[in-house]
Design a protein around this motif. Structure first.
Motif, PDB file in Angstrom:
ATOM      1  N   VAL A   1       0.840  -1.209   0.000  1.00  0.00           N
ATOM      2  CA  VAL A   1       0.000   0.000   0.000  1.00  0.00           C
ATOM      3  C   VAL A   1       0.871   1.254   0.000  1.00  0.00           C
ATOM      4  CG1 VAL A   1      -1.649   1.365   1.339  1.00  0.00           C
ATOM      5  CG2 VAL A   1      -1.979  -1.099   1.104  1.00  0.00           C
ATOM      6  N   ILE A   2       1.902   1.263   0.842  1.00  0.00           N
ATOM      7  CA  ILE A   2       2.785   2.434   0.943  1.00  0.00           C
ATOM      8  C   ILE A   2       3.494   2.704  -0.383  1.00  0.00           C
ATOM      9  CG2 ILE A   2       4.849   3.379   2.050  1.00  0.00           C
ATOM     10  CD1 ILE A   2       4.072   1.713   4.551  1.00  0.00           C
TER      11      ILE A   2
ATOM     12  N   LEU B   1       0.525   3.434   9.916  1.00  0.00           N
ATOM     13  CA  LEU B   1       0.176   2.276  10.747  1.00  0.00           C
ATOM     14  C   LEU B   1       1.351   1.745  11.566  1.00  0.00           C
ATOM     15  CD1 LEU B   1      -2.041   0.426  11.659  1.00  0.00           C
ATOM     16  CD2 LEU B   1      -1.639  -1.016   9.670  1.00  0.00           C
ATOM     17  N   PRO B   2       2.486   1.380  10.953  1.00  0.00           N
ATOM     18  CA  PRO B   2       3.601   0.877  11.779  1.00  0.00           C
ATOM     19  C   PRO B   2       4.142   1.933  12.738  1.00  0.00           C
ATOM     20  CG  PRO B   2       4.298   1.168   9.490  1.00  0.00           C
ATOM     21  CD  PRO B   2       2.816   1.309   9.509  1.00  0.00           C
ATOM     22  N   LEU B   3       4.206   3.189  12.290  1.00  0.00           N
ATOM     23  CA  LEU B   3       4.736   4.254  13.143  1.00  0.00           C
ATOM     24  C   LEU B   3       3.845   4.502  14.347  1.00  0.00           C
ATOM     25  CD1 LEU B   3       6.760   6.573  13.641  1.00  0.00           C
ATOM     26  CD2 LEU B   3       5.283   8.023  12.232  1.00  0.00           C
ATOM     27  N   THR B   4       2.559   4.655  14.116  1.00  0.00           N
ATOM     28  CA  THR B   4       1.627   4.964  15.207  1.00  0.00           C
ATOM     29  C   THR B   4       1.502   3.805  16.182  1.00  0.00           C
ATOM     30  OG1 THR B   4       0.376   6.366  13.665  1.00  0.00           O
ATOM     31  CG2 THR B   4      -0.697   5.785  15.742  1.00  0.00           C
ATOM     32  N   ASP B   5       1.438   2.593  15.660  1.00  0.00           N
ATOM     33  CA  ASP B   5       1.369   1.407  16.525  1.00  0.00           C
ATOM     34  C   ASP B   5       2.589   1.339  17.436  1.00  0.00           C
ATOM     35  OD1 ASP B   5       0.128  -1.271  17.188  1.00  0.00           O
ATOM     36  OD2 ASP B   5       2.091  -1.935  16.479  1.00  0.00           O
ATOM     37  N   THR B   6       3.767   1.680  16.905  1.00  0.00           N
ATOM     38  CA  THR B   6       4.995   1.649  17.704  1.00  0.00           C
ATOM     39  C   THR B   6       5.019   2.759  18.742  1.00  0.00           C
ATOM     40  OG1 THR B   6       6.242   0.664  15.879  1.00  0.00           O
ATOM     41  CG2 THR B   6       7.514   1.780  17.589  1.00  0.00           C
TER      42      THR B   6
ATOM     43  N   SER C   1     -11.630 -12.313  12.742  1.00  0.00           N
ATOM     44  CA  SER C   1     -10.863 -13.324  12.011  1.00  0.00           C
ATOM     45  C   SER C   1      -9.599 -12.695  11.432  1.00  0.00           C
ATOM     46  CB  SER C   1     -11.709 -13.900  10.866  1.00  0.00           C
ATOM     47  OG  SER C   1     -11.947 -12.907   9.878  1.00  0.00           O
ATOM     48  N   ASN C   2      -8.618 -13.540  11.098  1.00  0.00           N
ATOM     49  CA  ASN C   2      -7.363 -13.032  10.537  1.00  0.00           C
ATOM     50  C   ASN C   2      -7.592 -12.278   9.229  1.00  0.00           C
ATOM     51  OD1 ASN C   2      -6.065 -14.152  12.688  1.00  0.00           O
ATOM     52  ND2 ASN C   2      -5.082 -15.795  11.542  1.00  0.00           N
ATOM     53  N   LYS C   3      -8.525 -12.775   8.395  1.00  0.00           N
ATOM     54  CA  LYS C   3      -8.805 -12.100   7.127  1.00  0.00           C
ATOM     55  C   LYS C   3      -9.394 -10.714   7.360  1.00  0.00           C
ATOM     56  CE  LYS C   3      -9.435 -16.207   4.236  1.00  0.00           C
ATOM     57  NZ  LYS C   3     -10.393 -16.964   3.367  1.00  0.00           N
ATOM     58  N   LEU C   4     -10.311 -10.620   8.327  1.00  0.00           N
ATOM     59  CA  LEU C   4     -10.939  -9.333   8.618  1.00  0.00           C
ATOM     60  C   LEU C   4      -9.924  -8.362   9.214  1.00  0.00           C
ATOM     61  CD1 LEU C   4     -13.458  -7.637   8.572  1.00  0.00           C
ATOM     62  CD2 LEU C   4     -14.117  -8.599  10.799  1.00  0.00           C
ATOM     63  N   ILE C   5      -9.033  -8.872  10.058  1.00  0.00           N
ATOM     64  CA  ILE C   5      -7.979  -8.029  10.641  1.00  0.00           C
ATOM     65  C   ILE C   5      -7.093  -7.474   9.538  1.00  0.00           C
ATOM     66  CG2 ILE C   5      -5.901  -8.022  12.085  1.00  0.00           C
ATOM     67  CD1 ILE C   5      -7.289 -10.120  13.843  1.00  0.00           C
ATOM     68  N   LEU C   6      -6.729  -8.330   8.574  1.00  0.00           N
ATOM     69  CA  LEU C   6      -5.889  -7.895   7.459  1.00  0.00           C
ATOM     70  C   LEU C   6      -6.591  -6.803   6.649  1.00  0.00           C
ATOM     71  CD1 LEU C   6      -3.356  -8.199   5.726  1.00  0.00           C
ATOM     72  CD2 LEU C   6      -4.492 -10.079   4.511  1.00  0.00           C
ATOM     73  N   ILE C   7      -7.889  -6.972   6.426  1.00  0.00           N
ATOM     74  CA  ILE C   7      -8.658  -5.974   5.686  1.00  0.00           C
ATOM     75  C   ILE C   7      -8.686  -4.641   6.435  1.00  0.00           C
ATOM     76  CG2 ILE C   7     -10.984  -5.355   4.890  1.00  0.00           C
ATOM     77  CD1 ILE C   7     -11.421  -8.341   4.291  1.00  0.00           C
ATOM     78  N   ILE C   8      -8.886  -4.699   7.758  1.00  0.00           N
ATOM     79  CA  ILE C   8      -8.928  -3.479   8.572  1.00  0.00           C
ATOM     80  C   ILE C   8      -7.582  -2.757   8.533  1.00  0.00           C
ATOM     81  CG2 ILE C   8      -9.116  -2.596  10.937  1.00  0.00           C
ATOM     82  CD1 ILE C   8     -11.173  -4.827  11.453  1.00  0.00           C
TER      83      ILE C   8
ATOM     84  N   LEU D   1      -5.307  -2.959   6.213  1.00  0.00           N
ATOM     85  CA  LEU D   1      -5.112  -2.417   4.879  1.00  0.00           C
ATOM     86  C   LEU D   1      -5.942  -1.157   4.680  1.00  0.00           C
ATOM     87  CD1 LEU D   1      -5.056  -5.620   2.609  1.00  0.00           C
ATOM     88  CD2 LEU D   1      -3.177  -4.059   3.101  1.00  0.00           C
ATOM     89  N   LEU D   2      -7.146  -1.138   5.211  1.00  0.00           N
ATOM     90  CA  LEU D   2      -8.020   0.033   5.080  1.00  0.00           C
ATOM     91  C   LEU D   2      -7.412   1.238   5.790  1.00  0.00           C
ATOM     92  CD1 LEU D   2     -10.671   1.275   4.124  1.00  0.00           C
ATOM     93  CD2 LEU D   2     -11.751   0.457   6.240  1.00  0.00           C
ATOM     94  N   ILE D   3      -6.870   1.011   6.995  1.00  0.00           N
ATOM     95  CA  ILE D   3      -6.220   2.104   7.738  1.00  0.00           C
ATOM     96  C   ILE D   3      -5.035   2.641   6.948  1.00  0.00           C
ATOM     97  CG2 ILE D   3      -4.906   2.682   9.822  1.00  0.00           C
ATOM     98  CD1 ILE D   3      -6.592   0.595  11.314  1.00  0.00           C
TER      99      ILE D   3
END
Length: 297
Positions: free
Chosen positions: A124-125, A206-211, A243-250, A252-254
């Motif tokens: 995405v990036i 996403l990675p920056l804010t999570d960290t 579910s793992n698929k839904l987490i991945l979608i979320i 990716l959406l963020i």
């Protein structure tokens, strides 16, 4: 056992792509600079070898030094971050650059907790950068090579060919992707006028804010910032029953929404301090919502 060879596979693919399709010389230096990260990360992935985190950080510092020495590219300014004029760093930008790149490397590593997340977020990036550069009539072959390389990895990582053909990214893969993304953003913000330095916060939102939230939470919990826990966003969603698929979608959406803002801020040339304060506002909201609450022992 699932092999931790995703990073090596992506690296080999990038080398092939850079020589076949041709890229800017700077991106070839990025490829060469990955060697220390890959060596230490690969050793750490061997079952009976465990490298200390200090050694991994040293490899990330060495990788950054390779780029700085051979290209003289680093953060020379932060742009008009506060609306008071451009913040120049001059040679002080060298240690600041290394600190930032190492931080991004480990931020990507922290986010790599579930199948497909890190590779997909990176796609995405880089895709957002590819679109932005296309809108500015700039050919970005390295971005296209990287996207295609990661997509092939994801096909195996997400078990498109069955669980017997599954592979993981490995620490060398996640930190290597962080290194690549960080230096792409530095190069484009310092050596071109295609992106502003502050928009990088949104490209890697996403990675920056999570960290950042993770570090604040661990400090408030009186724990080492390197202490592992299950309080990252993907684990939080998993514990809620997603579910793992839904987490991945979320996830990716963020990343997609943040990348859209990053692209838009550069394309329409929004005030840099507006972009910076917008990011700080989001972080403050997340803190208020309790994402940094101390973890009970």
């Amino acid at each position: 056992s699932i092999p931790l060879i995703g990073g090596i596979i992506i690296y080999i693919s990038i080398i092939y792509g850079t020589f076949v399709f041709g890229v800017d010389p700077f991106y070839r230096i990025i490829t060469i600079s990955l060697i220390p990260i890959l060596i230490i990360g690969t050793l750490d992935g061997i079952e009976y070898i465990r490298t200390p985190i200090s050694l991994r950080v040293i490899s990330q510092i060495l990788s950054s030094w390779i780029i700085i020495i051979f290209t003289d590219v680093y953060l020379k300014d932060l742009g008009d971050l506060f609306g008071l004029g451009i913040i120049s760093l001059n040679q002080l930008g060298i240690p600041i650059t290394i600190f930032c790149v190492v931080g991004v490397c480990n931020a990507f590593n922290m986010l790599d907790g579930m199948d497909g997340i890190m590779g997909s977020v990176t796609v995405v990036i880089i895709t957002s950068l590819l679109i932005l550069l296309y809108l500015n009539n700039v050919v970005y072959n390295f971005g296209l090579i990287l996207i295609l390389s990661i997509l092939i990895f994801l096909a195996f990582n997400l078990s498109f060919f069955g669980d017997k053909q599954k592979i993981f990214l490995g620490d060398h893969g996640s930190t290597g992707l962080g290194h690549i993304v960080a230096w792409n953003l530095i190069y484009l913000s310092q050596e071109t006028n295609l992106i502003t330095p502050v928009s990088s916060l949104w490209f890697i939102f996403l990675p920056l804010t999570d960290t950042i939230l993770t570090i604040i939470r661990r400090v408030r919990s009186s724990k080492s910032i390197f202490h592992p826990d299950r309080k990252h966003l993907h684990y939080f969603l998993s514990d809620l029953g997603f579910s793992n698929k839904l987490i991945l979608i979320i996830m990716l959406l963020i990343s997609f929404l943040a990348a859209c803002f990053a692209v838009g801020s550069n394309y329409w040339q929004l005030k840099e301090y507006f972009v910076f304060y917008s990011y700080l506002t989001v972080v403050v909201f997340l803190i208020i919502l309790g994402f940094t609450k101390p973890v009970k022992s």
